[in-house]
Design an enzyme around this catalytic site. Sequence first.
Site, short mmCIF file in Angstrom:
data_model
loop_
_atom_site.label_atom_id
_atom_site.label_comp_id
_atom_site.label_asym_id
_atom_site.label_seq_id
_atom_site.Cartn_x
_atom_site.Cartn_y
_atom_site.Cartn_z
N ASN A 129 -4.08 -23.02 -16.34
CA ASN A 129 -2.67 -23.09 -15.99
C ASN A 129 -2.14 -21.67 -15.92
O ASN A 129 -2.31 -20.89 -16.87
CB ASN A 129 -1.86 -23.85 -17.05
CG ASN A 129 -2.25 -25.33 -17.15
OD1 ASN A 129 -3.16 -25.79 -16.46
ND2 ASN A 129 -1.56 -26.04 -18.01
N GLU A 165 -2.61 -26.86 -22.80
CA GLU A 165 -1.97 -25.64 -23.30
C GLU A 165 -1.85 -25.62 -24.82
O GLU A 165 -0.74 -25.54 -25.36
CB GLU A 165 -0.60 -25.44 -22.64
CG GLU A 165 -0.69 -25.31 -21.14
CD GLU A 165 0.67 -25.04 -20.47
OE1 GLU A 165 1.68 -24.98 -21.19
OE2 GLU A 165 0.70 -24.90 -19.24
N ARG A 176 -3.00 -35.52 -11.76
CA ARG A 176 -3.18 -35.23 -13.18
C ARG A 176 -1.94 -35.71 -13.94
O ARG A 176 -0.84 -35.19 -13.73
CB ARG A 176 -3.39 -33.72 -13.39
CG ARG A 176 -3.43 -33.35 -14.84
CD ARG A 176 -3.70 -31.86 -15.09
NE ARG A 176 -3.56 -31.63 -16.51
CZ ARG A 176 -2.75 -30.74 -17.06
NH1 ARG A 176 -2.03 -29.92 -16.31
NH2 ARG A 176 -2.67 -30.64 -18.36
N GLU A 187 -2.50 -26.27 -13.33
CA GLU A 187 -1.05 -26.16 -13.15
C GLU A 187 -0.72 -24.83 -12.50
O GLU A 187 -1.26 -23.79 -12.86
CB GLU A 187 -0.28 -26.20 -14.49
CG GLU A 187 -0.15 -27.55 -15.10
CD GLU A 187 0.69 -27.54 -16.36
OE1 GLU A 187 1.59 -26.68 -16.49
OE2 GLU A 187 0.43 -28.39 -17.22
N HIS A 236 -0.61 -33.94 -24.31
CA HIS A 236 0.34 -32.99 -23.71
C HIS A 236 1.55 -32.93 -24.65
O HIS A 236 2.66 -33.26 -24.27
CB HIS A 236 0.70 -33.43 -22.30
CG HIS A 236 1.27 -32.35 -21.42
ND1 HIS A 236 0.69 -31.94 -20.23
CD2 HIS A 236 2.36 -31.57 -21.56
CE1 HIS A 236 1.40 -30.98 -19.67
NE2 HIS A 236 2.44 -30.74 -20.47
N TYR A 279 1.32 -19.28 -14.64
CA TYR A 279 2.67 -19.15 -14.10
C TYR A 279 3.04 -17.70 -13.84
O TYR A 279 3.58 -17.38 -12.79
CB TYR A 279 3.69 -19.82 -15.04
CG TYR A 279 3.57 -21.32 -15.00
CD1 TYR A 279 4.28 -22.07 -14.08
CD2 TYR A 279 2.68 -21.97 -15.85
CE1 TYR A 279 4.14 -23.46 -14.01
CE2 TYR A 279 2.53 -23.36 -15.78
CZ TYR A 279 3.25 -24.09 -14.85
OH TYR A 279 3.09 -25.46 -14.78
O1 IFM Z 1 6.58 -28.20 -17.81
C1 IFM Z 1 5.58 -27.39 -18.34
C2 IFM Z 1 4.34 -28.20 -18.64
O2 IFM Z 1 4.61 -29.24 -19.51
C3 IFM Z 1 3.28 -27.32 -19.26
N1 IFM Z 1 3.04 -26.15 -18.47
C4 IFM Z 1 4.19 -25.39 -18.04
C5 IFM Z 1 5.21 -26.29 -17.37
C6 IFM Z 1 6.43 -25.47 -16.91
O3 IFM Z 1 7.05 -24.86 -18.01
#
Ligand code: IFM
Length: 444
Positions: free
Chosen positions: A287, A168, A79, A349, A123, A289
């Site tokens: 995505n 995002e 990706r 992600e 992006h 985290y």
């Molecule tokens: O680096 C970023 C990415 O561009 C978008 N998602 C989160 C990642 C980590 O912060």
Amino acid sequence: MTTPQPRFPAGFRWGVSTSAYQIEGGADAGGRGLSIWDTFAHTPGRIADGSTGDVACDHYHRHAEDVALMAGLGISAYRFSVAWPRVQPGGTGAANQAGLDFYERLVDDLLAAGIDPVATLFHWDLPQPLEDAGGWLNRDTAGRFAEYADLVAARLGDRVKLWITLNEPFIHMSLGHGTGEHAPGEALLFDAFPVAHHQLLGHGLAVAALRAHSTSPVAIANNYSPVMLRGDTDADRVAGATYDALHNRLFTDPLLGLGYPPGVEPTVVRDGDLDVIAAPIDVLGVNYYNPTGIRAPEEGSPLPFEMVPLDGYPRTAFDWPVVPDGLRDLLTGLKERYGDALPPIQVTEGGCAYDDVPDADGRVHDPERITYLDGHLRAVRAAIDAGVDITGYFVWSLLDNWEWAEGFSKRFGLVHVDFDTLVRTPKSSYAWYRDLIADNRDRP
Ligand code: IFM
């Protein structure tokens, strides 16, 4: 690892993710124009270490080496994002063929290596001339985005295997236009809501443009952060629901035909817009985290919630808590919330930053990243077992790269990059991911 990873369904898509401004460099190459991130990064005081993405990982000139690294991993999909200012340096008009040529070379190299190209169209690197005309606060930008999508799909529509319109959009709205920590650096707080609507409208218009040239599936990549309440009063619960609506529902409810959640509706919606936004998508990109701790705000706070640290979890170099169960709960929660309206999910992600340093022999050991990925992939498997249709996982990121306002200080890669010499060194997590993919491929 103490116990082997559970197996994933046949055909599960194993990938890595990157984005244009974070890795490409080649800022002036092939007639590329300026984006809002060029302007922002070159403004003193905006980036923690004063760096820019002018060179980044120099992927623009080294993409063959990077495709070879991907082939060594054995991934089935890559990706990447297309830089809008390479394709339309002025943000409008005819395509800059040299810009498209670069992506065509990349896509053809990927296909030759047996890797599916997965292209994200936006992006965060809006052409600066469009920002000068109002950017995403201006409704016209949605139409410009669809024209750009048309140009990219006309060239690559026969070879890209999955399209992702936006990456995002919540982060681009909140950090770019709400707090000003990201480009274009506007601190409008809740007056940033038009940016949400115009991005979503651009997404819907782009879906139609993509489908006109390509039979490949179309997706959007939203980021989610499940709420972990830190308090059990009614006010805490209201604060949690408000944060959830803002971060987790604002960009998903309208996409899946439910309209905007109450309390966070943009005021710029016109008749027919919600139908455009709800154009069917084939895949929801997720995505993830970390979750967010929320409680009721102090009296007089400008925000209707307060974000609080989640204690008791390991933390990454970004100080983000490591909570794999949050991913499982997010994925099962999406299924509960949207039911049959939810398309198949690909985790577009997931990853973590650590201060990875080569040892005396030049090797880079990153056991924390292996633990992070192992835990999060188990969470994906648990969600599949609970009945959620999840068809892929992309690690963020292939390479250490330029992490926006943090500059080069946060390393997310499976591959270490020396930003002085640009030498790439696979970390121990690269070998771990390679072996996991091979193991899934070899075992029926
Ligand atoms: O680096 C970023 C990415 O561009 C978008 N998602 C989160 C990642 C980590 O912060």
